[in-house]
Design an enzyme around this catalytic site. Structure first.
Site, mmCIF file in Angstrom:
data_model
loop_
_atom_site.group_PDB
_atom_site.id
_atom_site.type_symbol
_atom_site.label_atom_id
_atom_site.label_comp_id
_atom_site.label_asym_id
_atom_site.label_seq_id
_atom_site.Cartn_x
_atom_site.Cartn_y
_atom_site.Cartn_z
ATOM 1 N N PRO A 2 0.943 -0.889 0.049
ATOM 2 C CA PRO A 2 -0.124 -0.127 -0.019
ATOM 3 C C PRO A 2 0.939 1.213 -0.081
ATOM 4 O O PRO A 2 1.516 1.363 0.968
ATOM 5 C CB PRO A 2 -0.810 -0.032 0.984
ATOM 6 C CG PRO A 2 -0.481 -1.868 1.638
ATOM 7 C CD PRO A 2 0.776 -1.916 1.442
ATOM 8 N N GLU A 3 0.603 2.076 -1.403
ATOM 9 C CA GLU A 3 1.129 3.603 -1.365
ATOM 10 C C GLU A 3 -0.163 4.959 -0.870
ATOM 11 O O GLU A 3 -1.019 3.833 -0.940
ATOM 12 C CB GLU A 3 1.798 4.022 -2.512
ATOM 13 C CG GLU A 3 2.942 2.500 -2.486
ATOM 14 C CD GLU A 3 4.404 3.021 -3.654
ATOM 15 O OE1 GLU A 3 4.562 3.992 -3.670
ATOM 16 O OE2 GLU A 3 5.072 2.614 -3.657
ATOM 17 N N HIS A 92 -3.595 -13.998 10.398
ATOM 18 C CA HIS A 92 -3.059 -12.426 10.112
ATOM 19 C C HIS A 92 -4.144 -11.570 10.345
ATOM 20 O O HIS A 92 -3.881 -10.458 10.088
ATOM 21 C CB HIS A 92 -2.493 -11.885 8.844
ATOM 22 C CG HIS A 92 -1.407 -13.184 9.225
ATOM 23 N ND1 HIS A 92 -0.206 -13.649 9.671
ATOM 24 C CD2 HIS A 92 -1.167 -14.037 7.523
ATOM 25 C CE1 HIS A 92 0.443 -14.157 8.980
ATOM 26 N NE2 HIS A 92 -0.479 -14.998 7.836
ATOM 27 N N ARG A 111 2.503 -9.630 7.611
ATOM 28 C CA ARG A 111 4.188 -8.769 7.893
ATOM 29 C C ARG A 111 4.470 -8.238 8.810
ATOM 30 O O ARG A 111 5.067 -7.725 9.754
ATOM 31 C CB ARG A 111 5.158 -8.310 6.377
ATOM 32 C CG ARG A 111 5.582 -9.316 5.719
ATOM 33 C CD ARG A 111 6.125 -9.230 4.793
ATOM 34 N NE ARG A 111 4.813 -8.967 3.237
ATOM 35 C CZ ARG A 111 5.095 -9.170 2.088
ATOM 36 N NH1 ARG A 111 6.397 -8.381 1.385
ATOM 37 N NH2 ARG A 111 4.244 -8.855 1.111
ATOM 38 N N LYS A 152 21.307 19.708 -1.492
ATOM 39 C CA LYS A 152 21.414 17.913 -1.180
ATOM 40 C C LYS A 152 21.811 17.138 -2.837
ATOM 41 O O LYS A 152 21.537 16.990 -3.237
ATOM 42 C CB LYS A 152 20.105 18.333 -1.137
ATOM 43 C CG LYS A 152 18.839 18.317 0.163
ATOM 44 C CD LYS A 152 18.018 17.809 1.008
ATOM 45 C CE LYS A 152 17.098 17.711 1.737
ATOM 46 N NZ LYS A 152 17.566 17.528 3.204
#
Length: 271
Positions: A2-3, A92, A111, A152
């Site tokens: 999931p993003e 889970h 996970r 940067k």
DNA sequence: CAGCACTCCTGTTCGC
DNA sequence: TGCGAACAGGAGTGCT
């Protein structure tokens, strides 16, 4: 994994079923997530109504009628599913929110990189307060990135994946938007021009919006609140395509590791 | 401070 | 066919 688009899809999917609904119980079946689920979760959410549901970055925030906020993160493999007809919990299913209307909201995460936390001060919560802007807002633009990137040396891909710079851009969408903008992932952040940052921002917004429209990207784990996958994976141009032909120039897609993460790009199209 | 590497975890894939 | 090793990675933490 999931993003932002997948979290947004999840939030939209659960919203009609949980907003303005009252919880009867939070059943913790396994409290061992990224951070331990608070021992008093049930005590604090019991009989509370969910008065607002928001997404901030990849966090889902549920505001309760007692001023508490639930902070939910899906981690790598998490999902939140709406269960309308009671059935036996699956493997889970770590936390089950029982609503008074009989619906269950189940947090499943093989996970266990996700988390479920509670706070009474969401604005100042450590996980929330230092977050960068949302990518789908005007606050996130080329000028903003260019000025932050000053001095940067960091690779531009790591730069845009830093949650203090902008939230919600994970590995998949970082690879995709850099390809679309023609920027080499390893290029130093300070050496990307303003024009290129403007293009990159445009592509980030585009790829995130399109992924949301497609119901998110399912590579392996992601399912929405109905337990169904998303369909953006088939639109990916570089992610996971090592050795395959670039859709633009037909040369093979390369894979390198950047910041412990697989990065896919086209050597010919990205500079 | 900046920029890394490390860490949590399990399911899947790969090599022998 | 089976077994262990490698891999996947969000993002906070801690080190240089």
């Amino acid at each position: 994994m999931p993003e932002l688009p997948e979290v947004e899809i999840t939030k939209r999917g659960i919203e009609p079923w949980v907003l303005d609904k009252t919880m009867s119980q939070a059943e913790v079946r396994n409290s061992s997530l990224r951070w331990k689920v608070p021992d008093d979760l049930n005590q604090k959410v019991k009989s509370q109504k969910i008065v607002s549901l928001k997404r901030r970055g990849k966090y889902i925030l549920a505001e309760l009628s007692n001023q508490q906020n639930l902070i939910i993160h899906l981690g790598m493999s998490g999902s939140l599913r709406v269960i309308k007809n009671a059935q036996a919990p699956e493997k889970h299913d770590h936390v089950i929110f029982h609503l008074q209307n009989g619906v269950e909201l189940r947090f499943n995460d093989p996970r266990r990189f996700g988390c479920i936390l509670l706070t009474n001060d969401i604005q100042n919560h450590a996980l929330i307060k230092n977050m960068g802007p949302e990518p789908l807002t005007t606050e996130f633009n080329g000028q903003y990135l260019k000025s932050l990137a000053k001095n940067k040396t960091q690779a531009v891909k790591n730069f845009i994946m830093d949650g203090k710079v902008v939230v919600g851009v994970g590995n998949i969408y970082a690879c995709e938007s850099l390809f679309a903008a023609g920027i080499h992932p390893k290029r130093a952040a300070s050496k990307v021009s303003l024009q290129k940052y403007e293009q990159l921002v445009e592509e980030i917004k585009k790829v995130l919006s399109q992924a949301i429209e497609s119901g998110g990207t399912t590579l392996r784990d992601f399912v929405n609140s109905e337990g169904k996958p998303g369909y953006f994976a088939q639109q990916l141009k570089v992610y996971g395509r090592k050795g395959e032909d670039c859709f633009n120039c037909q040369s093979p897609i390369a894979q390198i590791t950047l910041g412990q993460r697989s990065s896919f790009y086209c050597k010919k199209c990205q500079h």
